[in-house]
Design a protein around this motif. Structure first.
Motif, mmCIF file in Angstrom:
data_model
loop_
_atom_site.group_PDB
_atom_site.id
_atom_site.type_symbol
_atom_site.label_atom_id
_atom_site.label_comp_id
_atom_site.label_asym_id
_atom_site.label_seq_id
_atom_site.Cartn_x
_atom_site.Cartn_y
_atom_site.Cartn_z
ATOM 1 N N LYS A 68 -19.110 -15.587 4.988
ATOM 2 C CA LYS A 68 -17.812 -16.111 5.385
ATOM 3 C C LYS A 68 -18.082 -17.475 6.308
ATOM 4 N N ALA A 69 -19.164 -17.994 6.123
ATOM 5 C CA ALA A 69 -19.349 -19.071 7.041
ATOM 6 C C ALA A 69 -18.409 -20.369 6.447
ATOM 7 N N ASP A 70 -18.181 -21.001 7.816
ATOM 8 C CA ASP A 70 -17.328 -22.292 7.319
ATOM 9 C C ASP A 70 -18.119 -23.227 6.294
ATOM 10 N N THR A 71 -17.456 -23.888 5.559
ATOM 11 C CA THR A 71 -17.904 -24.976 4.693
ATOM 12 C C THR A 71 -17.670 -26.335 4.941
ATOM 13 N N TYR A 72 -18.594 -27.120 4.440
ATOM 14 C CA TYR A 72 -18.394 -28.548 4.854
ATOM 15 C C TYR A 72 -16.952 -29.112 4.132
ATOM 16 N N GLN A 73 -16.208 -30.091 4.643
ATOM 17 C CA GLN A 73 -15.100 -30.734 4.178
ATOM 18 C C GLN A 73 -15.525 -32.209 3.894
ATOM 19 N N GLN A 74 -16.582 -32.675 4.305
ATOM 20 C CA GLN A 74 -17.195 -33.989 3.813
ATOM 21 C C GLN A 74 -18.439 -34.184 4.227
ATOM 22 N N PHE A 75 -19.334 -35.037 3.603
ATOM 23 C CA PHE A 75 -20.710 -35.461 3.711
ATOM 24 C C PHE A 75 -20.870 -36.964 4.095
ATOM 25 N N GLU A 76 -21.888 -37.096 5.370
ATOM 26 C CA GLU A 76 -22.246 -38.362 5.560
ATOM 27 C C GLU A 76 -23.421 -38.948 4.711
ATOM 28 N N PRO A 77 -23.130 -40.346 4.360
ATOM 29 C CA PRO A 77 -24.314 -41.004 3.774
ATOM 30 C C PRO A 77 -25.726 -40.775 4.273
ATOM 31 N N LEU A 78 -26.589 -40.680 3.495
ATOM 32 C CA LEU A 78 -28.112 -40.428 3.933
ATOM 33 C C LEU A 78 -29.083 -41.705 3.549
ATOM 34 N N PRO A 79 -30.340 -41.559 4.423
ATOM 35 C CA PRO A 79 -31.298 -42.594 4.217
ATOM 36 C C PRO A 79 -31.650 -42.464 2.310
ATOM 37 N N LEU A 80 -32.059 -43.527 1.854
ATOM 38 C CA LEU A 80 -32.306 -43.675 0.575
ATOM 39 C C LEU A 80 -33.486 -42.839 0.210
ATOM 40 N N ALA A 81 -34.501 -42.885 1.038
ATOM 41 C CA ALA A 81 -35.537 -42.083 0.711
ATOM 42 C C ALA A 81 -35.502 -40.698 0.723
ATOM 43 N N ASP A 82 -34.639 -40.049 1.615
ATOM 44 C CA ASP A 82 -34.009 -38.744 1.763
ATOM 45 C C ASP A 82 -33.281 -38.375 0.333
ATOM 46 N N ASN A 83 -32.621 -39.251 -0.304
ATOM 47 C CA ASN A 83 -31.965 -38.833 -1.449
ATOM 48 C C ASN A 83 -32.989 -38.642 -2.620
#
Length: 441
Positions: A68-83
């Motif tokens: 029942k945990a709350d879920t994300y409504q948006q996501f922030e950009p991440l570093p290219l290497a992390d992708n």
């Protein structure tokens, strides 16, 4: 999606889209219970704390967290290497290379792309999917089973009496007894005397038009049960099949229970289907659905008639409307995938593989689904991802090297493939102009 490279790797996946209420499927790490977080340690090799959180959220969802945990409504950009690190962790290195090539072709800065790729090229492939975050066990009896709700088992059939006899025999042997069987028989010649041998509460309809989604919609409208169990005419199940579906709905307070299908006796269930998790697919050969789902979102879209992915579209529609679909490893079926009868008499074995060189590729209903829900850009990326590996025939689908061979072959056949795709795009556009053919219950 938490990592932007998923737009290349999974351009038309259920979880890429937010639900109608604006929430994604991914649990917010800040809201996850401590006992869950303990099973998913942070990956310290990510540069960004957000990347670490998103990775844990990805794991929680895909390793079986149904809470029942709350879920994300948006996501922030991440570093290219992390992708790139994320892609290496959860996908084949060949798919990561494909992402790199696609991004270079898209005129992204080649120095930044190659540098990020090189930094994380040795990231090991994760084995997280092999270990669910919690081993869940359904109790031997649940409140729902004890209340004995009426279940309607629906079976469309077409020229498969030799296999249907085993299907009905398996239903006779179910340990849960409060159900009816609705068969919509499209066979020629129709053999009504075939059904007299079975000790089942059976509704029989002879449908002269060979139409799978019409058959299922007709049966759902005639069903007396508040639980609709969709089944195929070339399957085998154990005696606890119905009860395991009901237990799943009860245990997780779910709306759909998606059973697992295997195609060989004794075959091992794939790792990510071997435990309960939020389902990202719907197979109308083995799924239990509350009647209230159909009452809310309608029946199957008949734009998919004699084509492909009608069940995928319904599953996506249910997901977007907030219904919980749980992948249920206990409700297994053996899917014989026989070569005659059924949908084999109507169309292709596969969404992207044609029966002859002059047919559209992919099946037009596939692009209708992709374009309608995910948009033109995602649909095109799905074509780039799937067309080259679909060149080899269906029987070689499980052979990795022969599938890879399809990539250079697609270049040799490029003019023909372009014509096939253009034809499919045009036909899917006609479907989009006509609009969905969804009847209300």
């Amino acid at each position: 999606m938490p990592f932007s490279f998923l737009s290349y790797l999974q351009p038309v996946h259920y979880f890429r889209l937010p639900k109608r209420d604006g929430h994604y499927a991914f649990p917010n790490v800040a809201a996850l219970p401590e006992d869950i977080l303990k099973e998913i340690p942070e990956d310290a090799h990510y540069k960004s704390q957000l990347s670490k959180d998103y990775d844990r959220s990805w794991q929680a969802l895909h390793r079986g967290y149904i809470g029942k945990a709350d879920t994300y409504q948006q996501f922030e950009p991440l570093p290219l290497a992390d992708n790139y690190r994320f892609a290496f962790k959860y996908f084949s290195k060949w798919w990561v290379l494909w992402v790199l090539l696609m991004r270079l072709a898209g005129l992204n800065n080649p120095f930044k792309e190659l540098n990020a790729y090189w930094q994380v090229r040795n990231t090991p492939r994760s084995t997280a999917y092999n270990t669910p975050i919690a081993q869940l066990t359904l109790t031997s009896k649940t409140d729902l089973v004890n209340r004995s709700p009426f279940v309607s088992v629906i079976i469309p059939t077409l020229n498969r009496y030799a296999y249907l006899k085993d299907v009905l025999t398996d239903l006779e042997q179910q340990d849960y007894r409060h159900f009816e069987v609705i068969v919509v028989d499209q066979s020629q010649p129709f053999q009504p005397e075939f059904y007299k041998a079975y000790n089942l509460e059976l509704q029989l309809t002879h449908q002269t038009e060979r139409a799978l989604w019409l058959a299922r919609n007709t049966a759902i409208k005639r069903a007396k049960g508040n639980y609709i169990l969709l089944f195929d005419d070339d399957s085998r199940v154990s005696a606890d099949w119905i009860s395991n579906h009901l237990k799943c709905l009860d245990y997780f307070q779910a709306d759909l229970s998606s059973g697992v299908s295997i195609s060989a006796v004794g075959a091992e269930v794939p790792a990510h289907y071997a435990y309960f998790r939020v389902s990202d697919q719907l197979d109308t050969g083995n799924v239990l659905i509350k009647r209230s789902v159909f009452e809310t979102i309608g029946l199957f879209d008949r734009q998919f008639e004699k084509q492909r992915m009608g069940d995928g579209e319904f599953g996506l529609r249910a997901y977007l409307n907030g219904f919980l679909n749980v992948s249920n490893p206990l409700a297994k079926r053996l899917h014989l995938k026989v070569g005659t009868g059924g949908l084999r008499d109507m169309g292709s074995w596969d969404a992207f593989r044609t029966q002859n060189l002059w047919q559209p590729r992919p099946i037009p209903s596939v692009l209708y689904l992709f374009r309608s829900y995910f948009g033109t850009k995602a649909a095109k990326r799905a074509l780039w991802r799937n067309i080259p590996i679909s060149i080899m025939p269906y029987r070689f689908k499980g052979n990795k090297w022969l599938v890879v061979l399809g990539i250079p072959l697609s270049l040799l056949l490029l003019p023909l493939v372009v014509l096939q795709v253009a034809k499919s795009w045009r036909l899917s556009g006609i479907k989009m102009k006509e609009g969905a053919r969804i009847e209300r219950l």
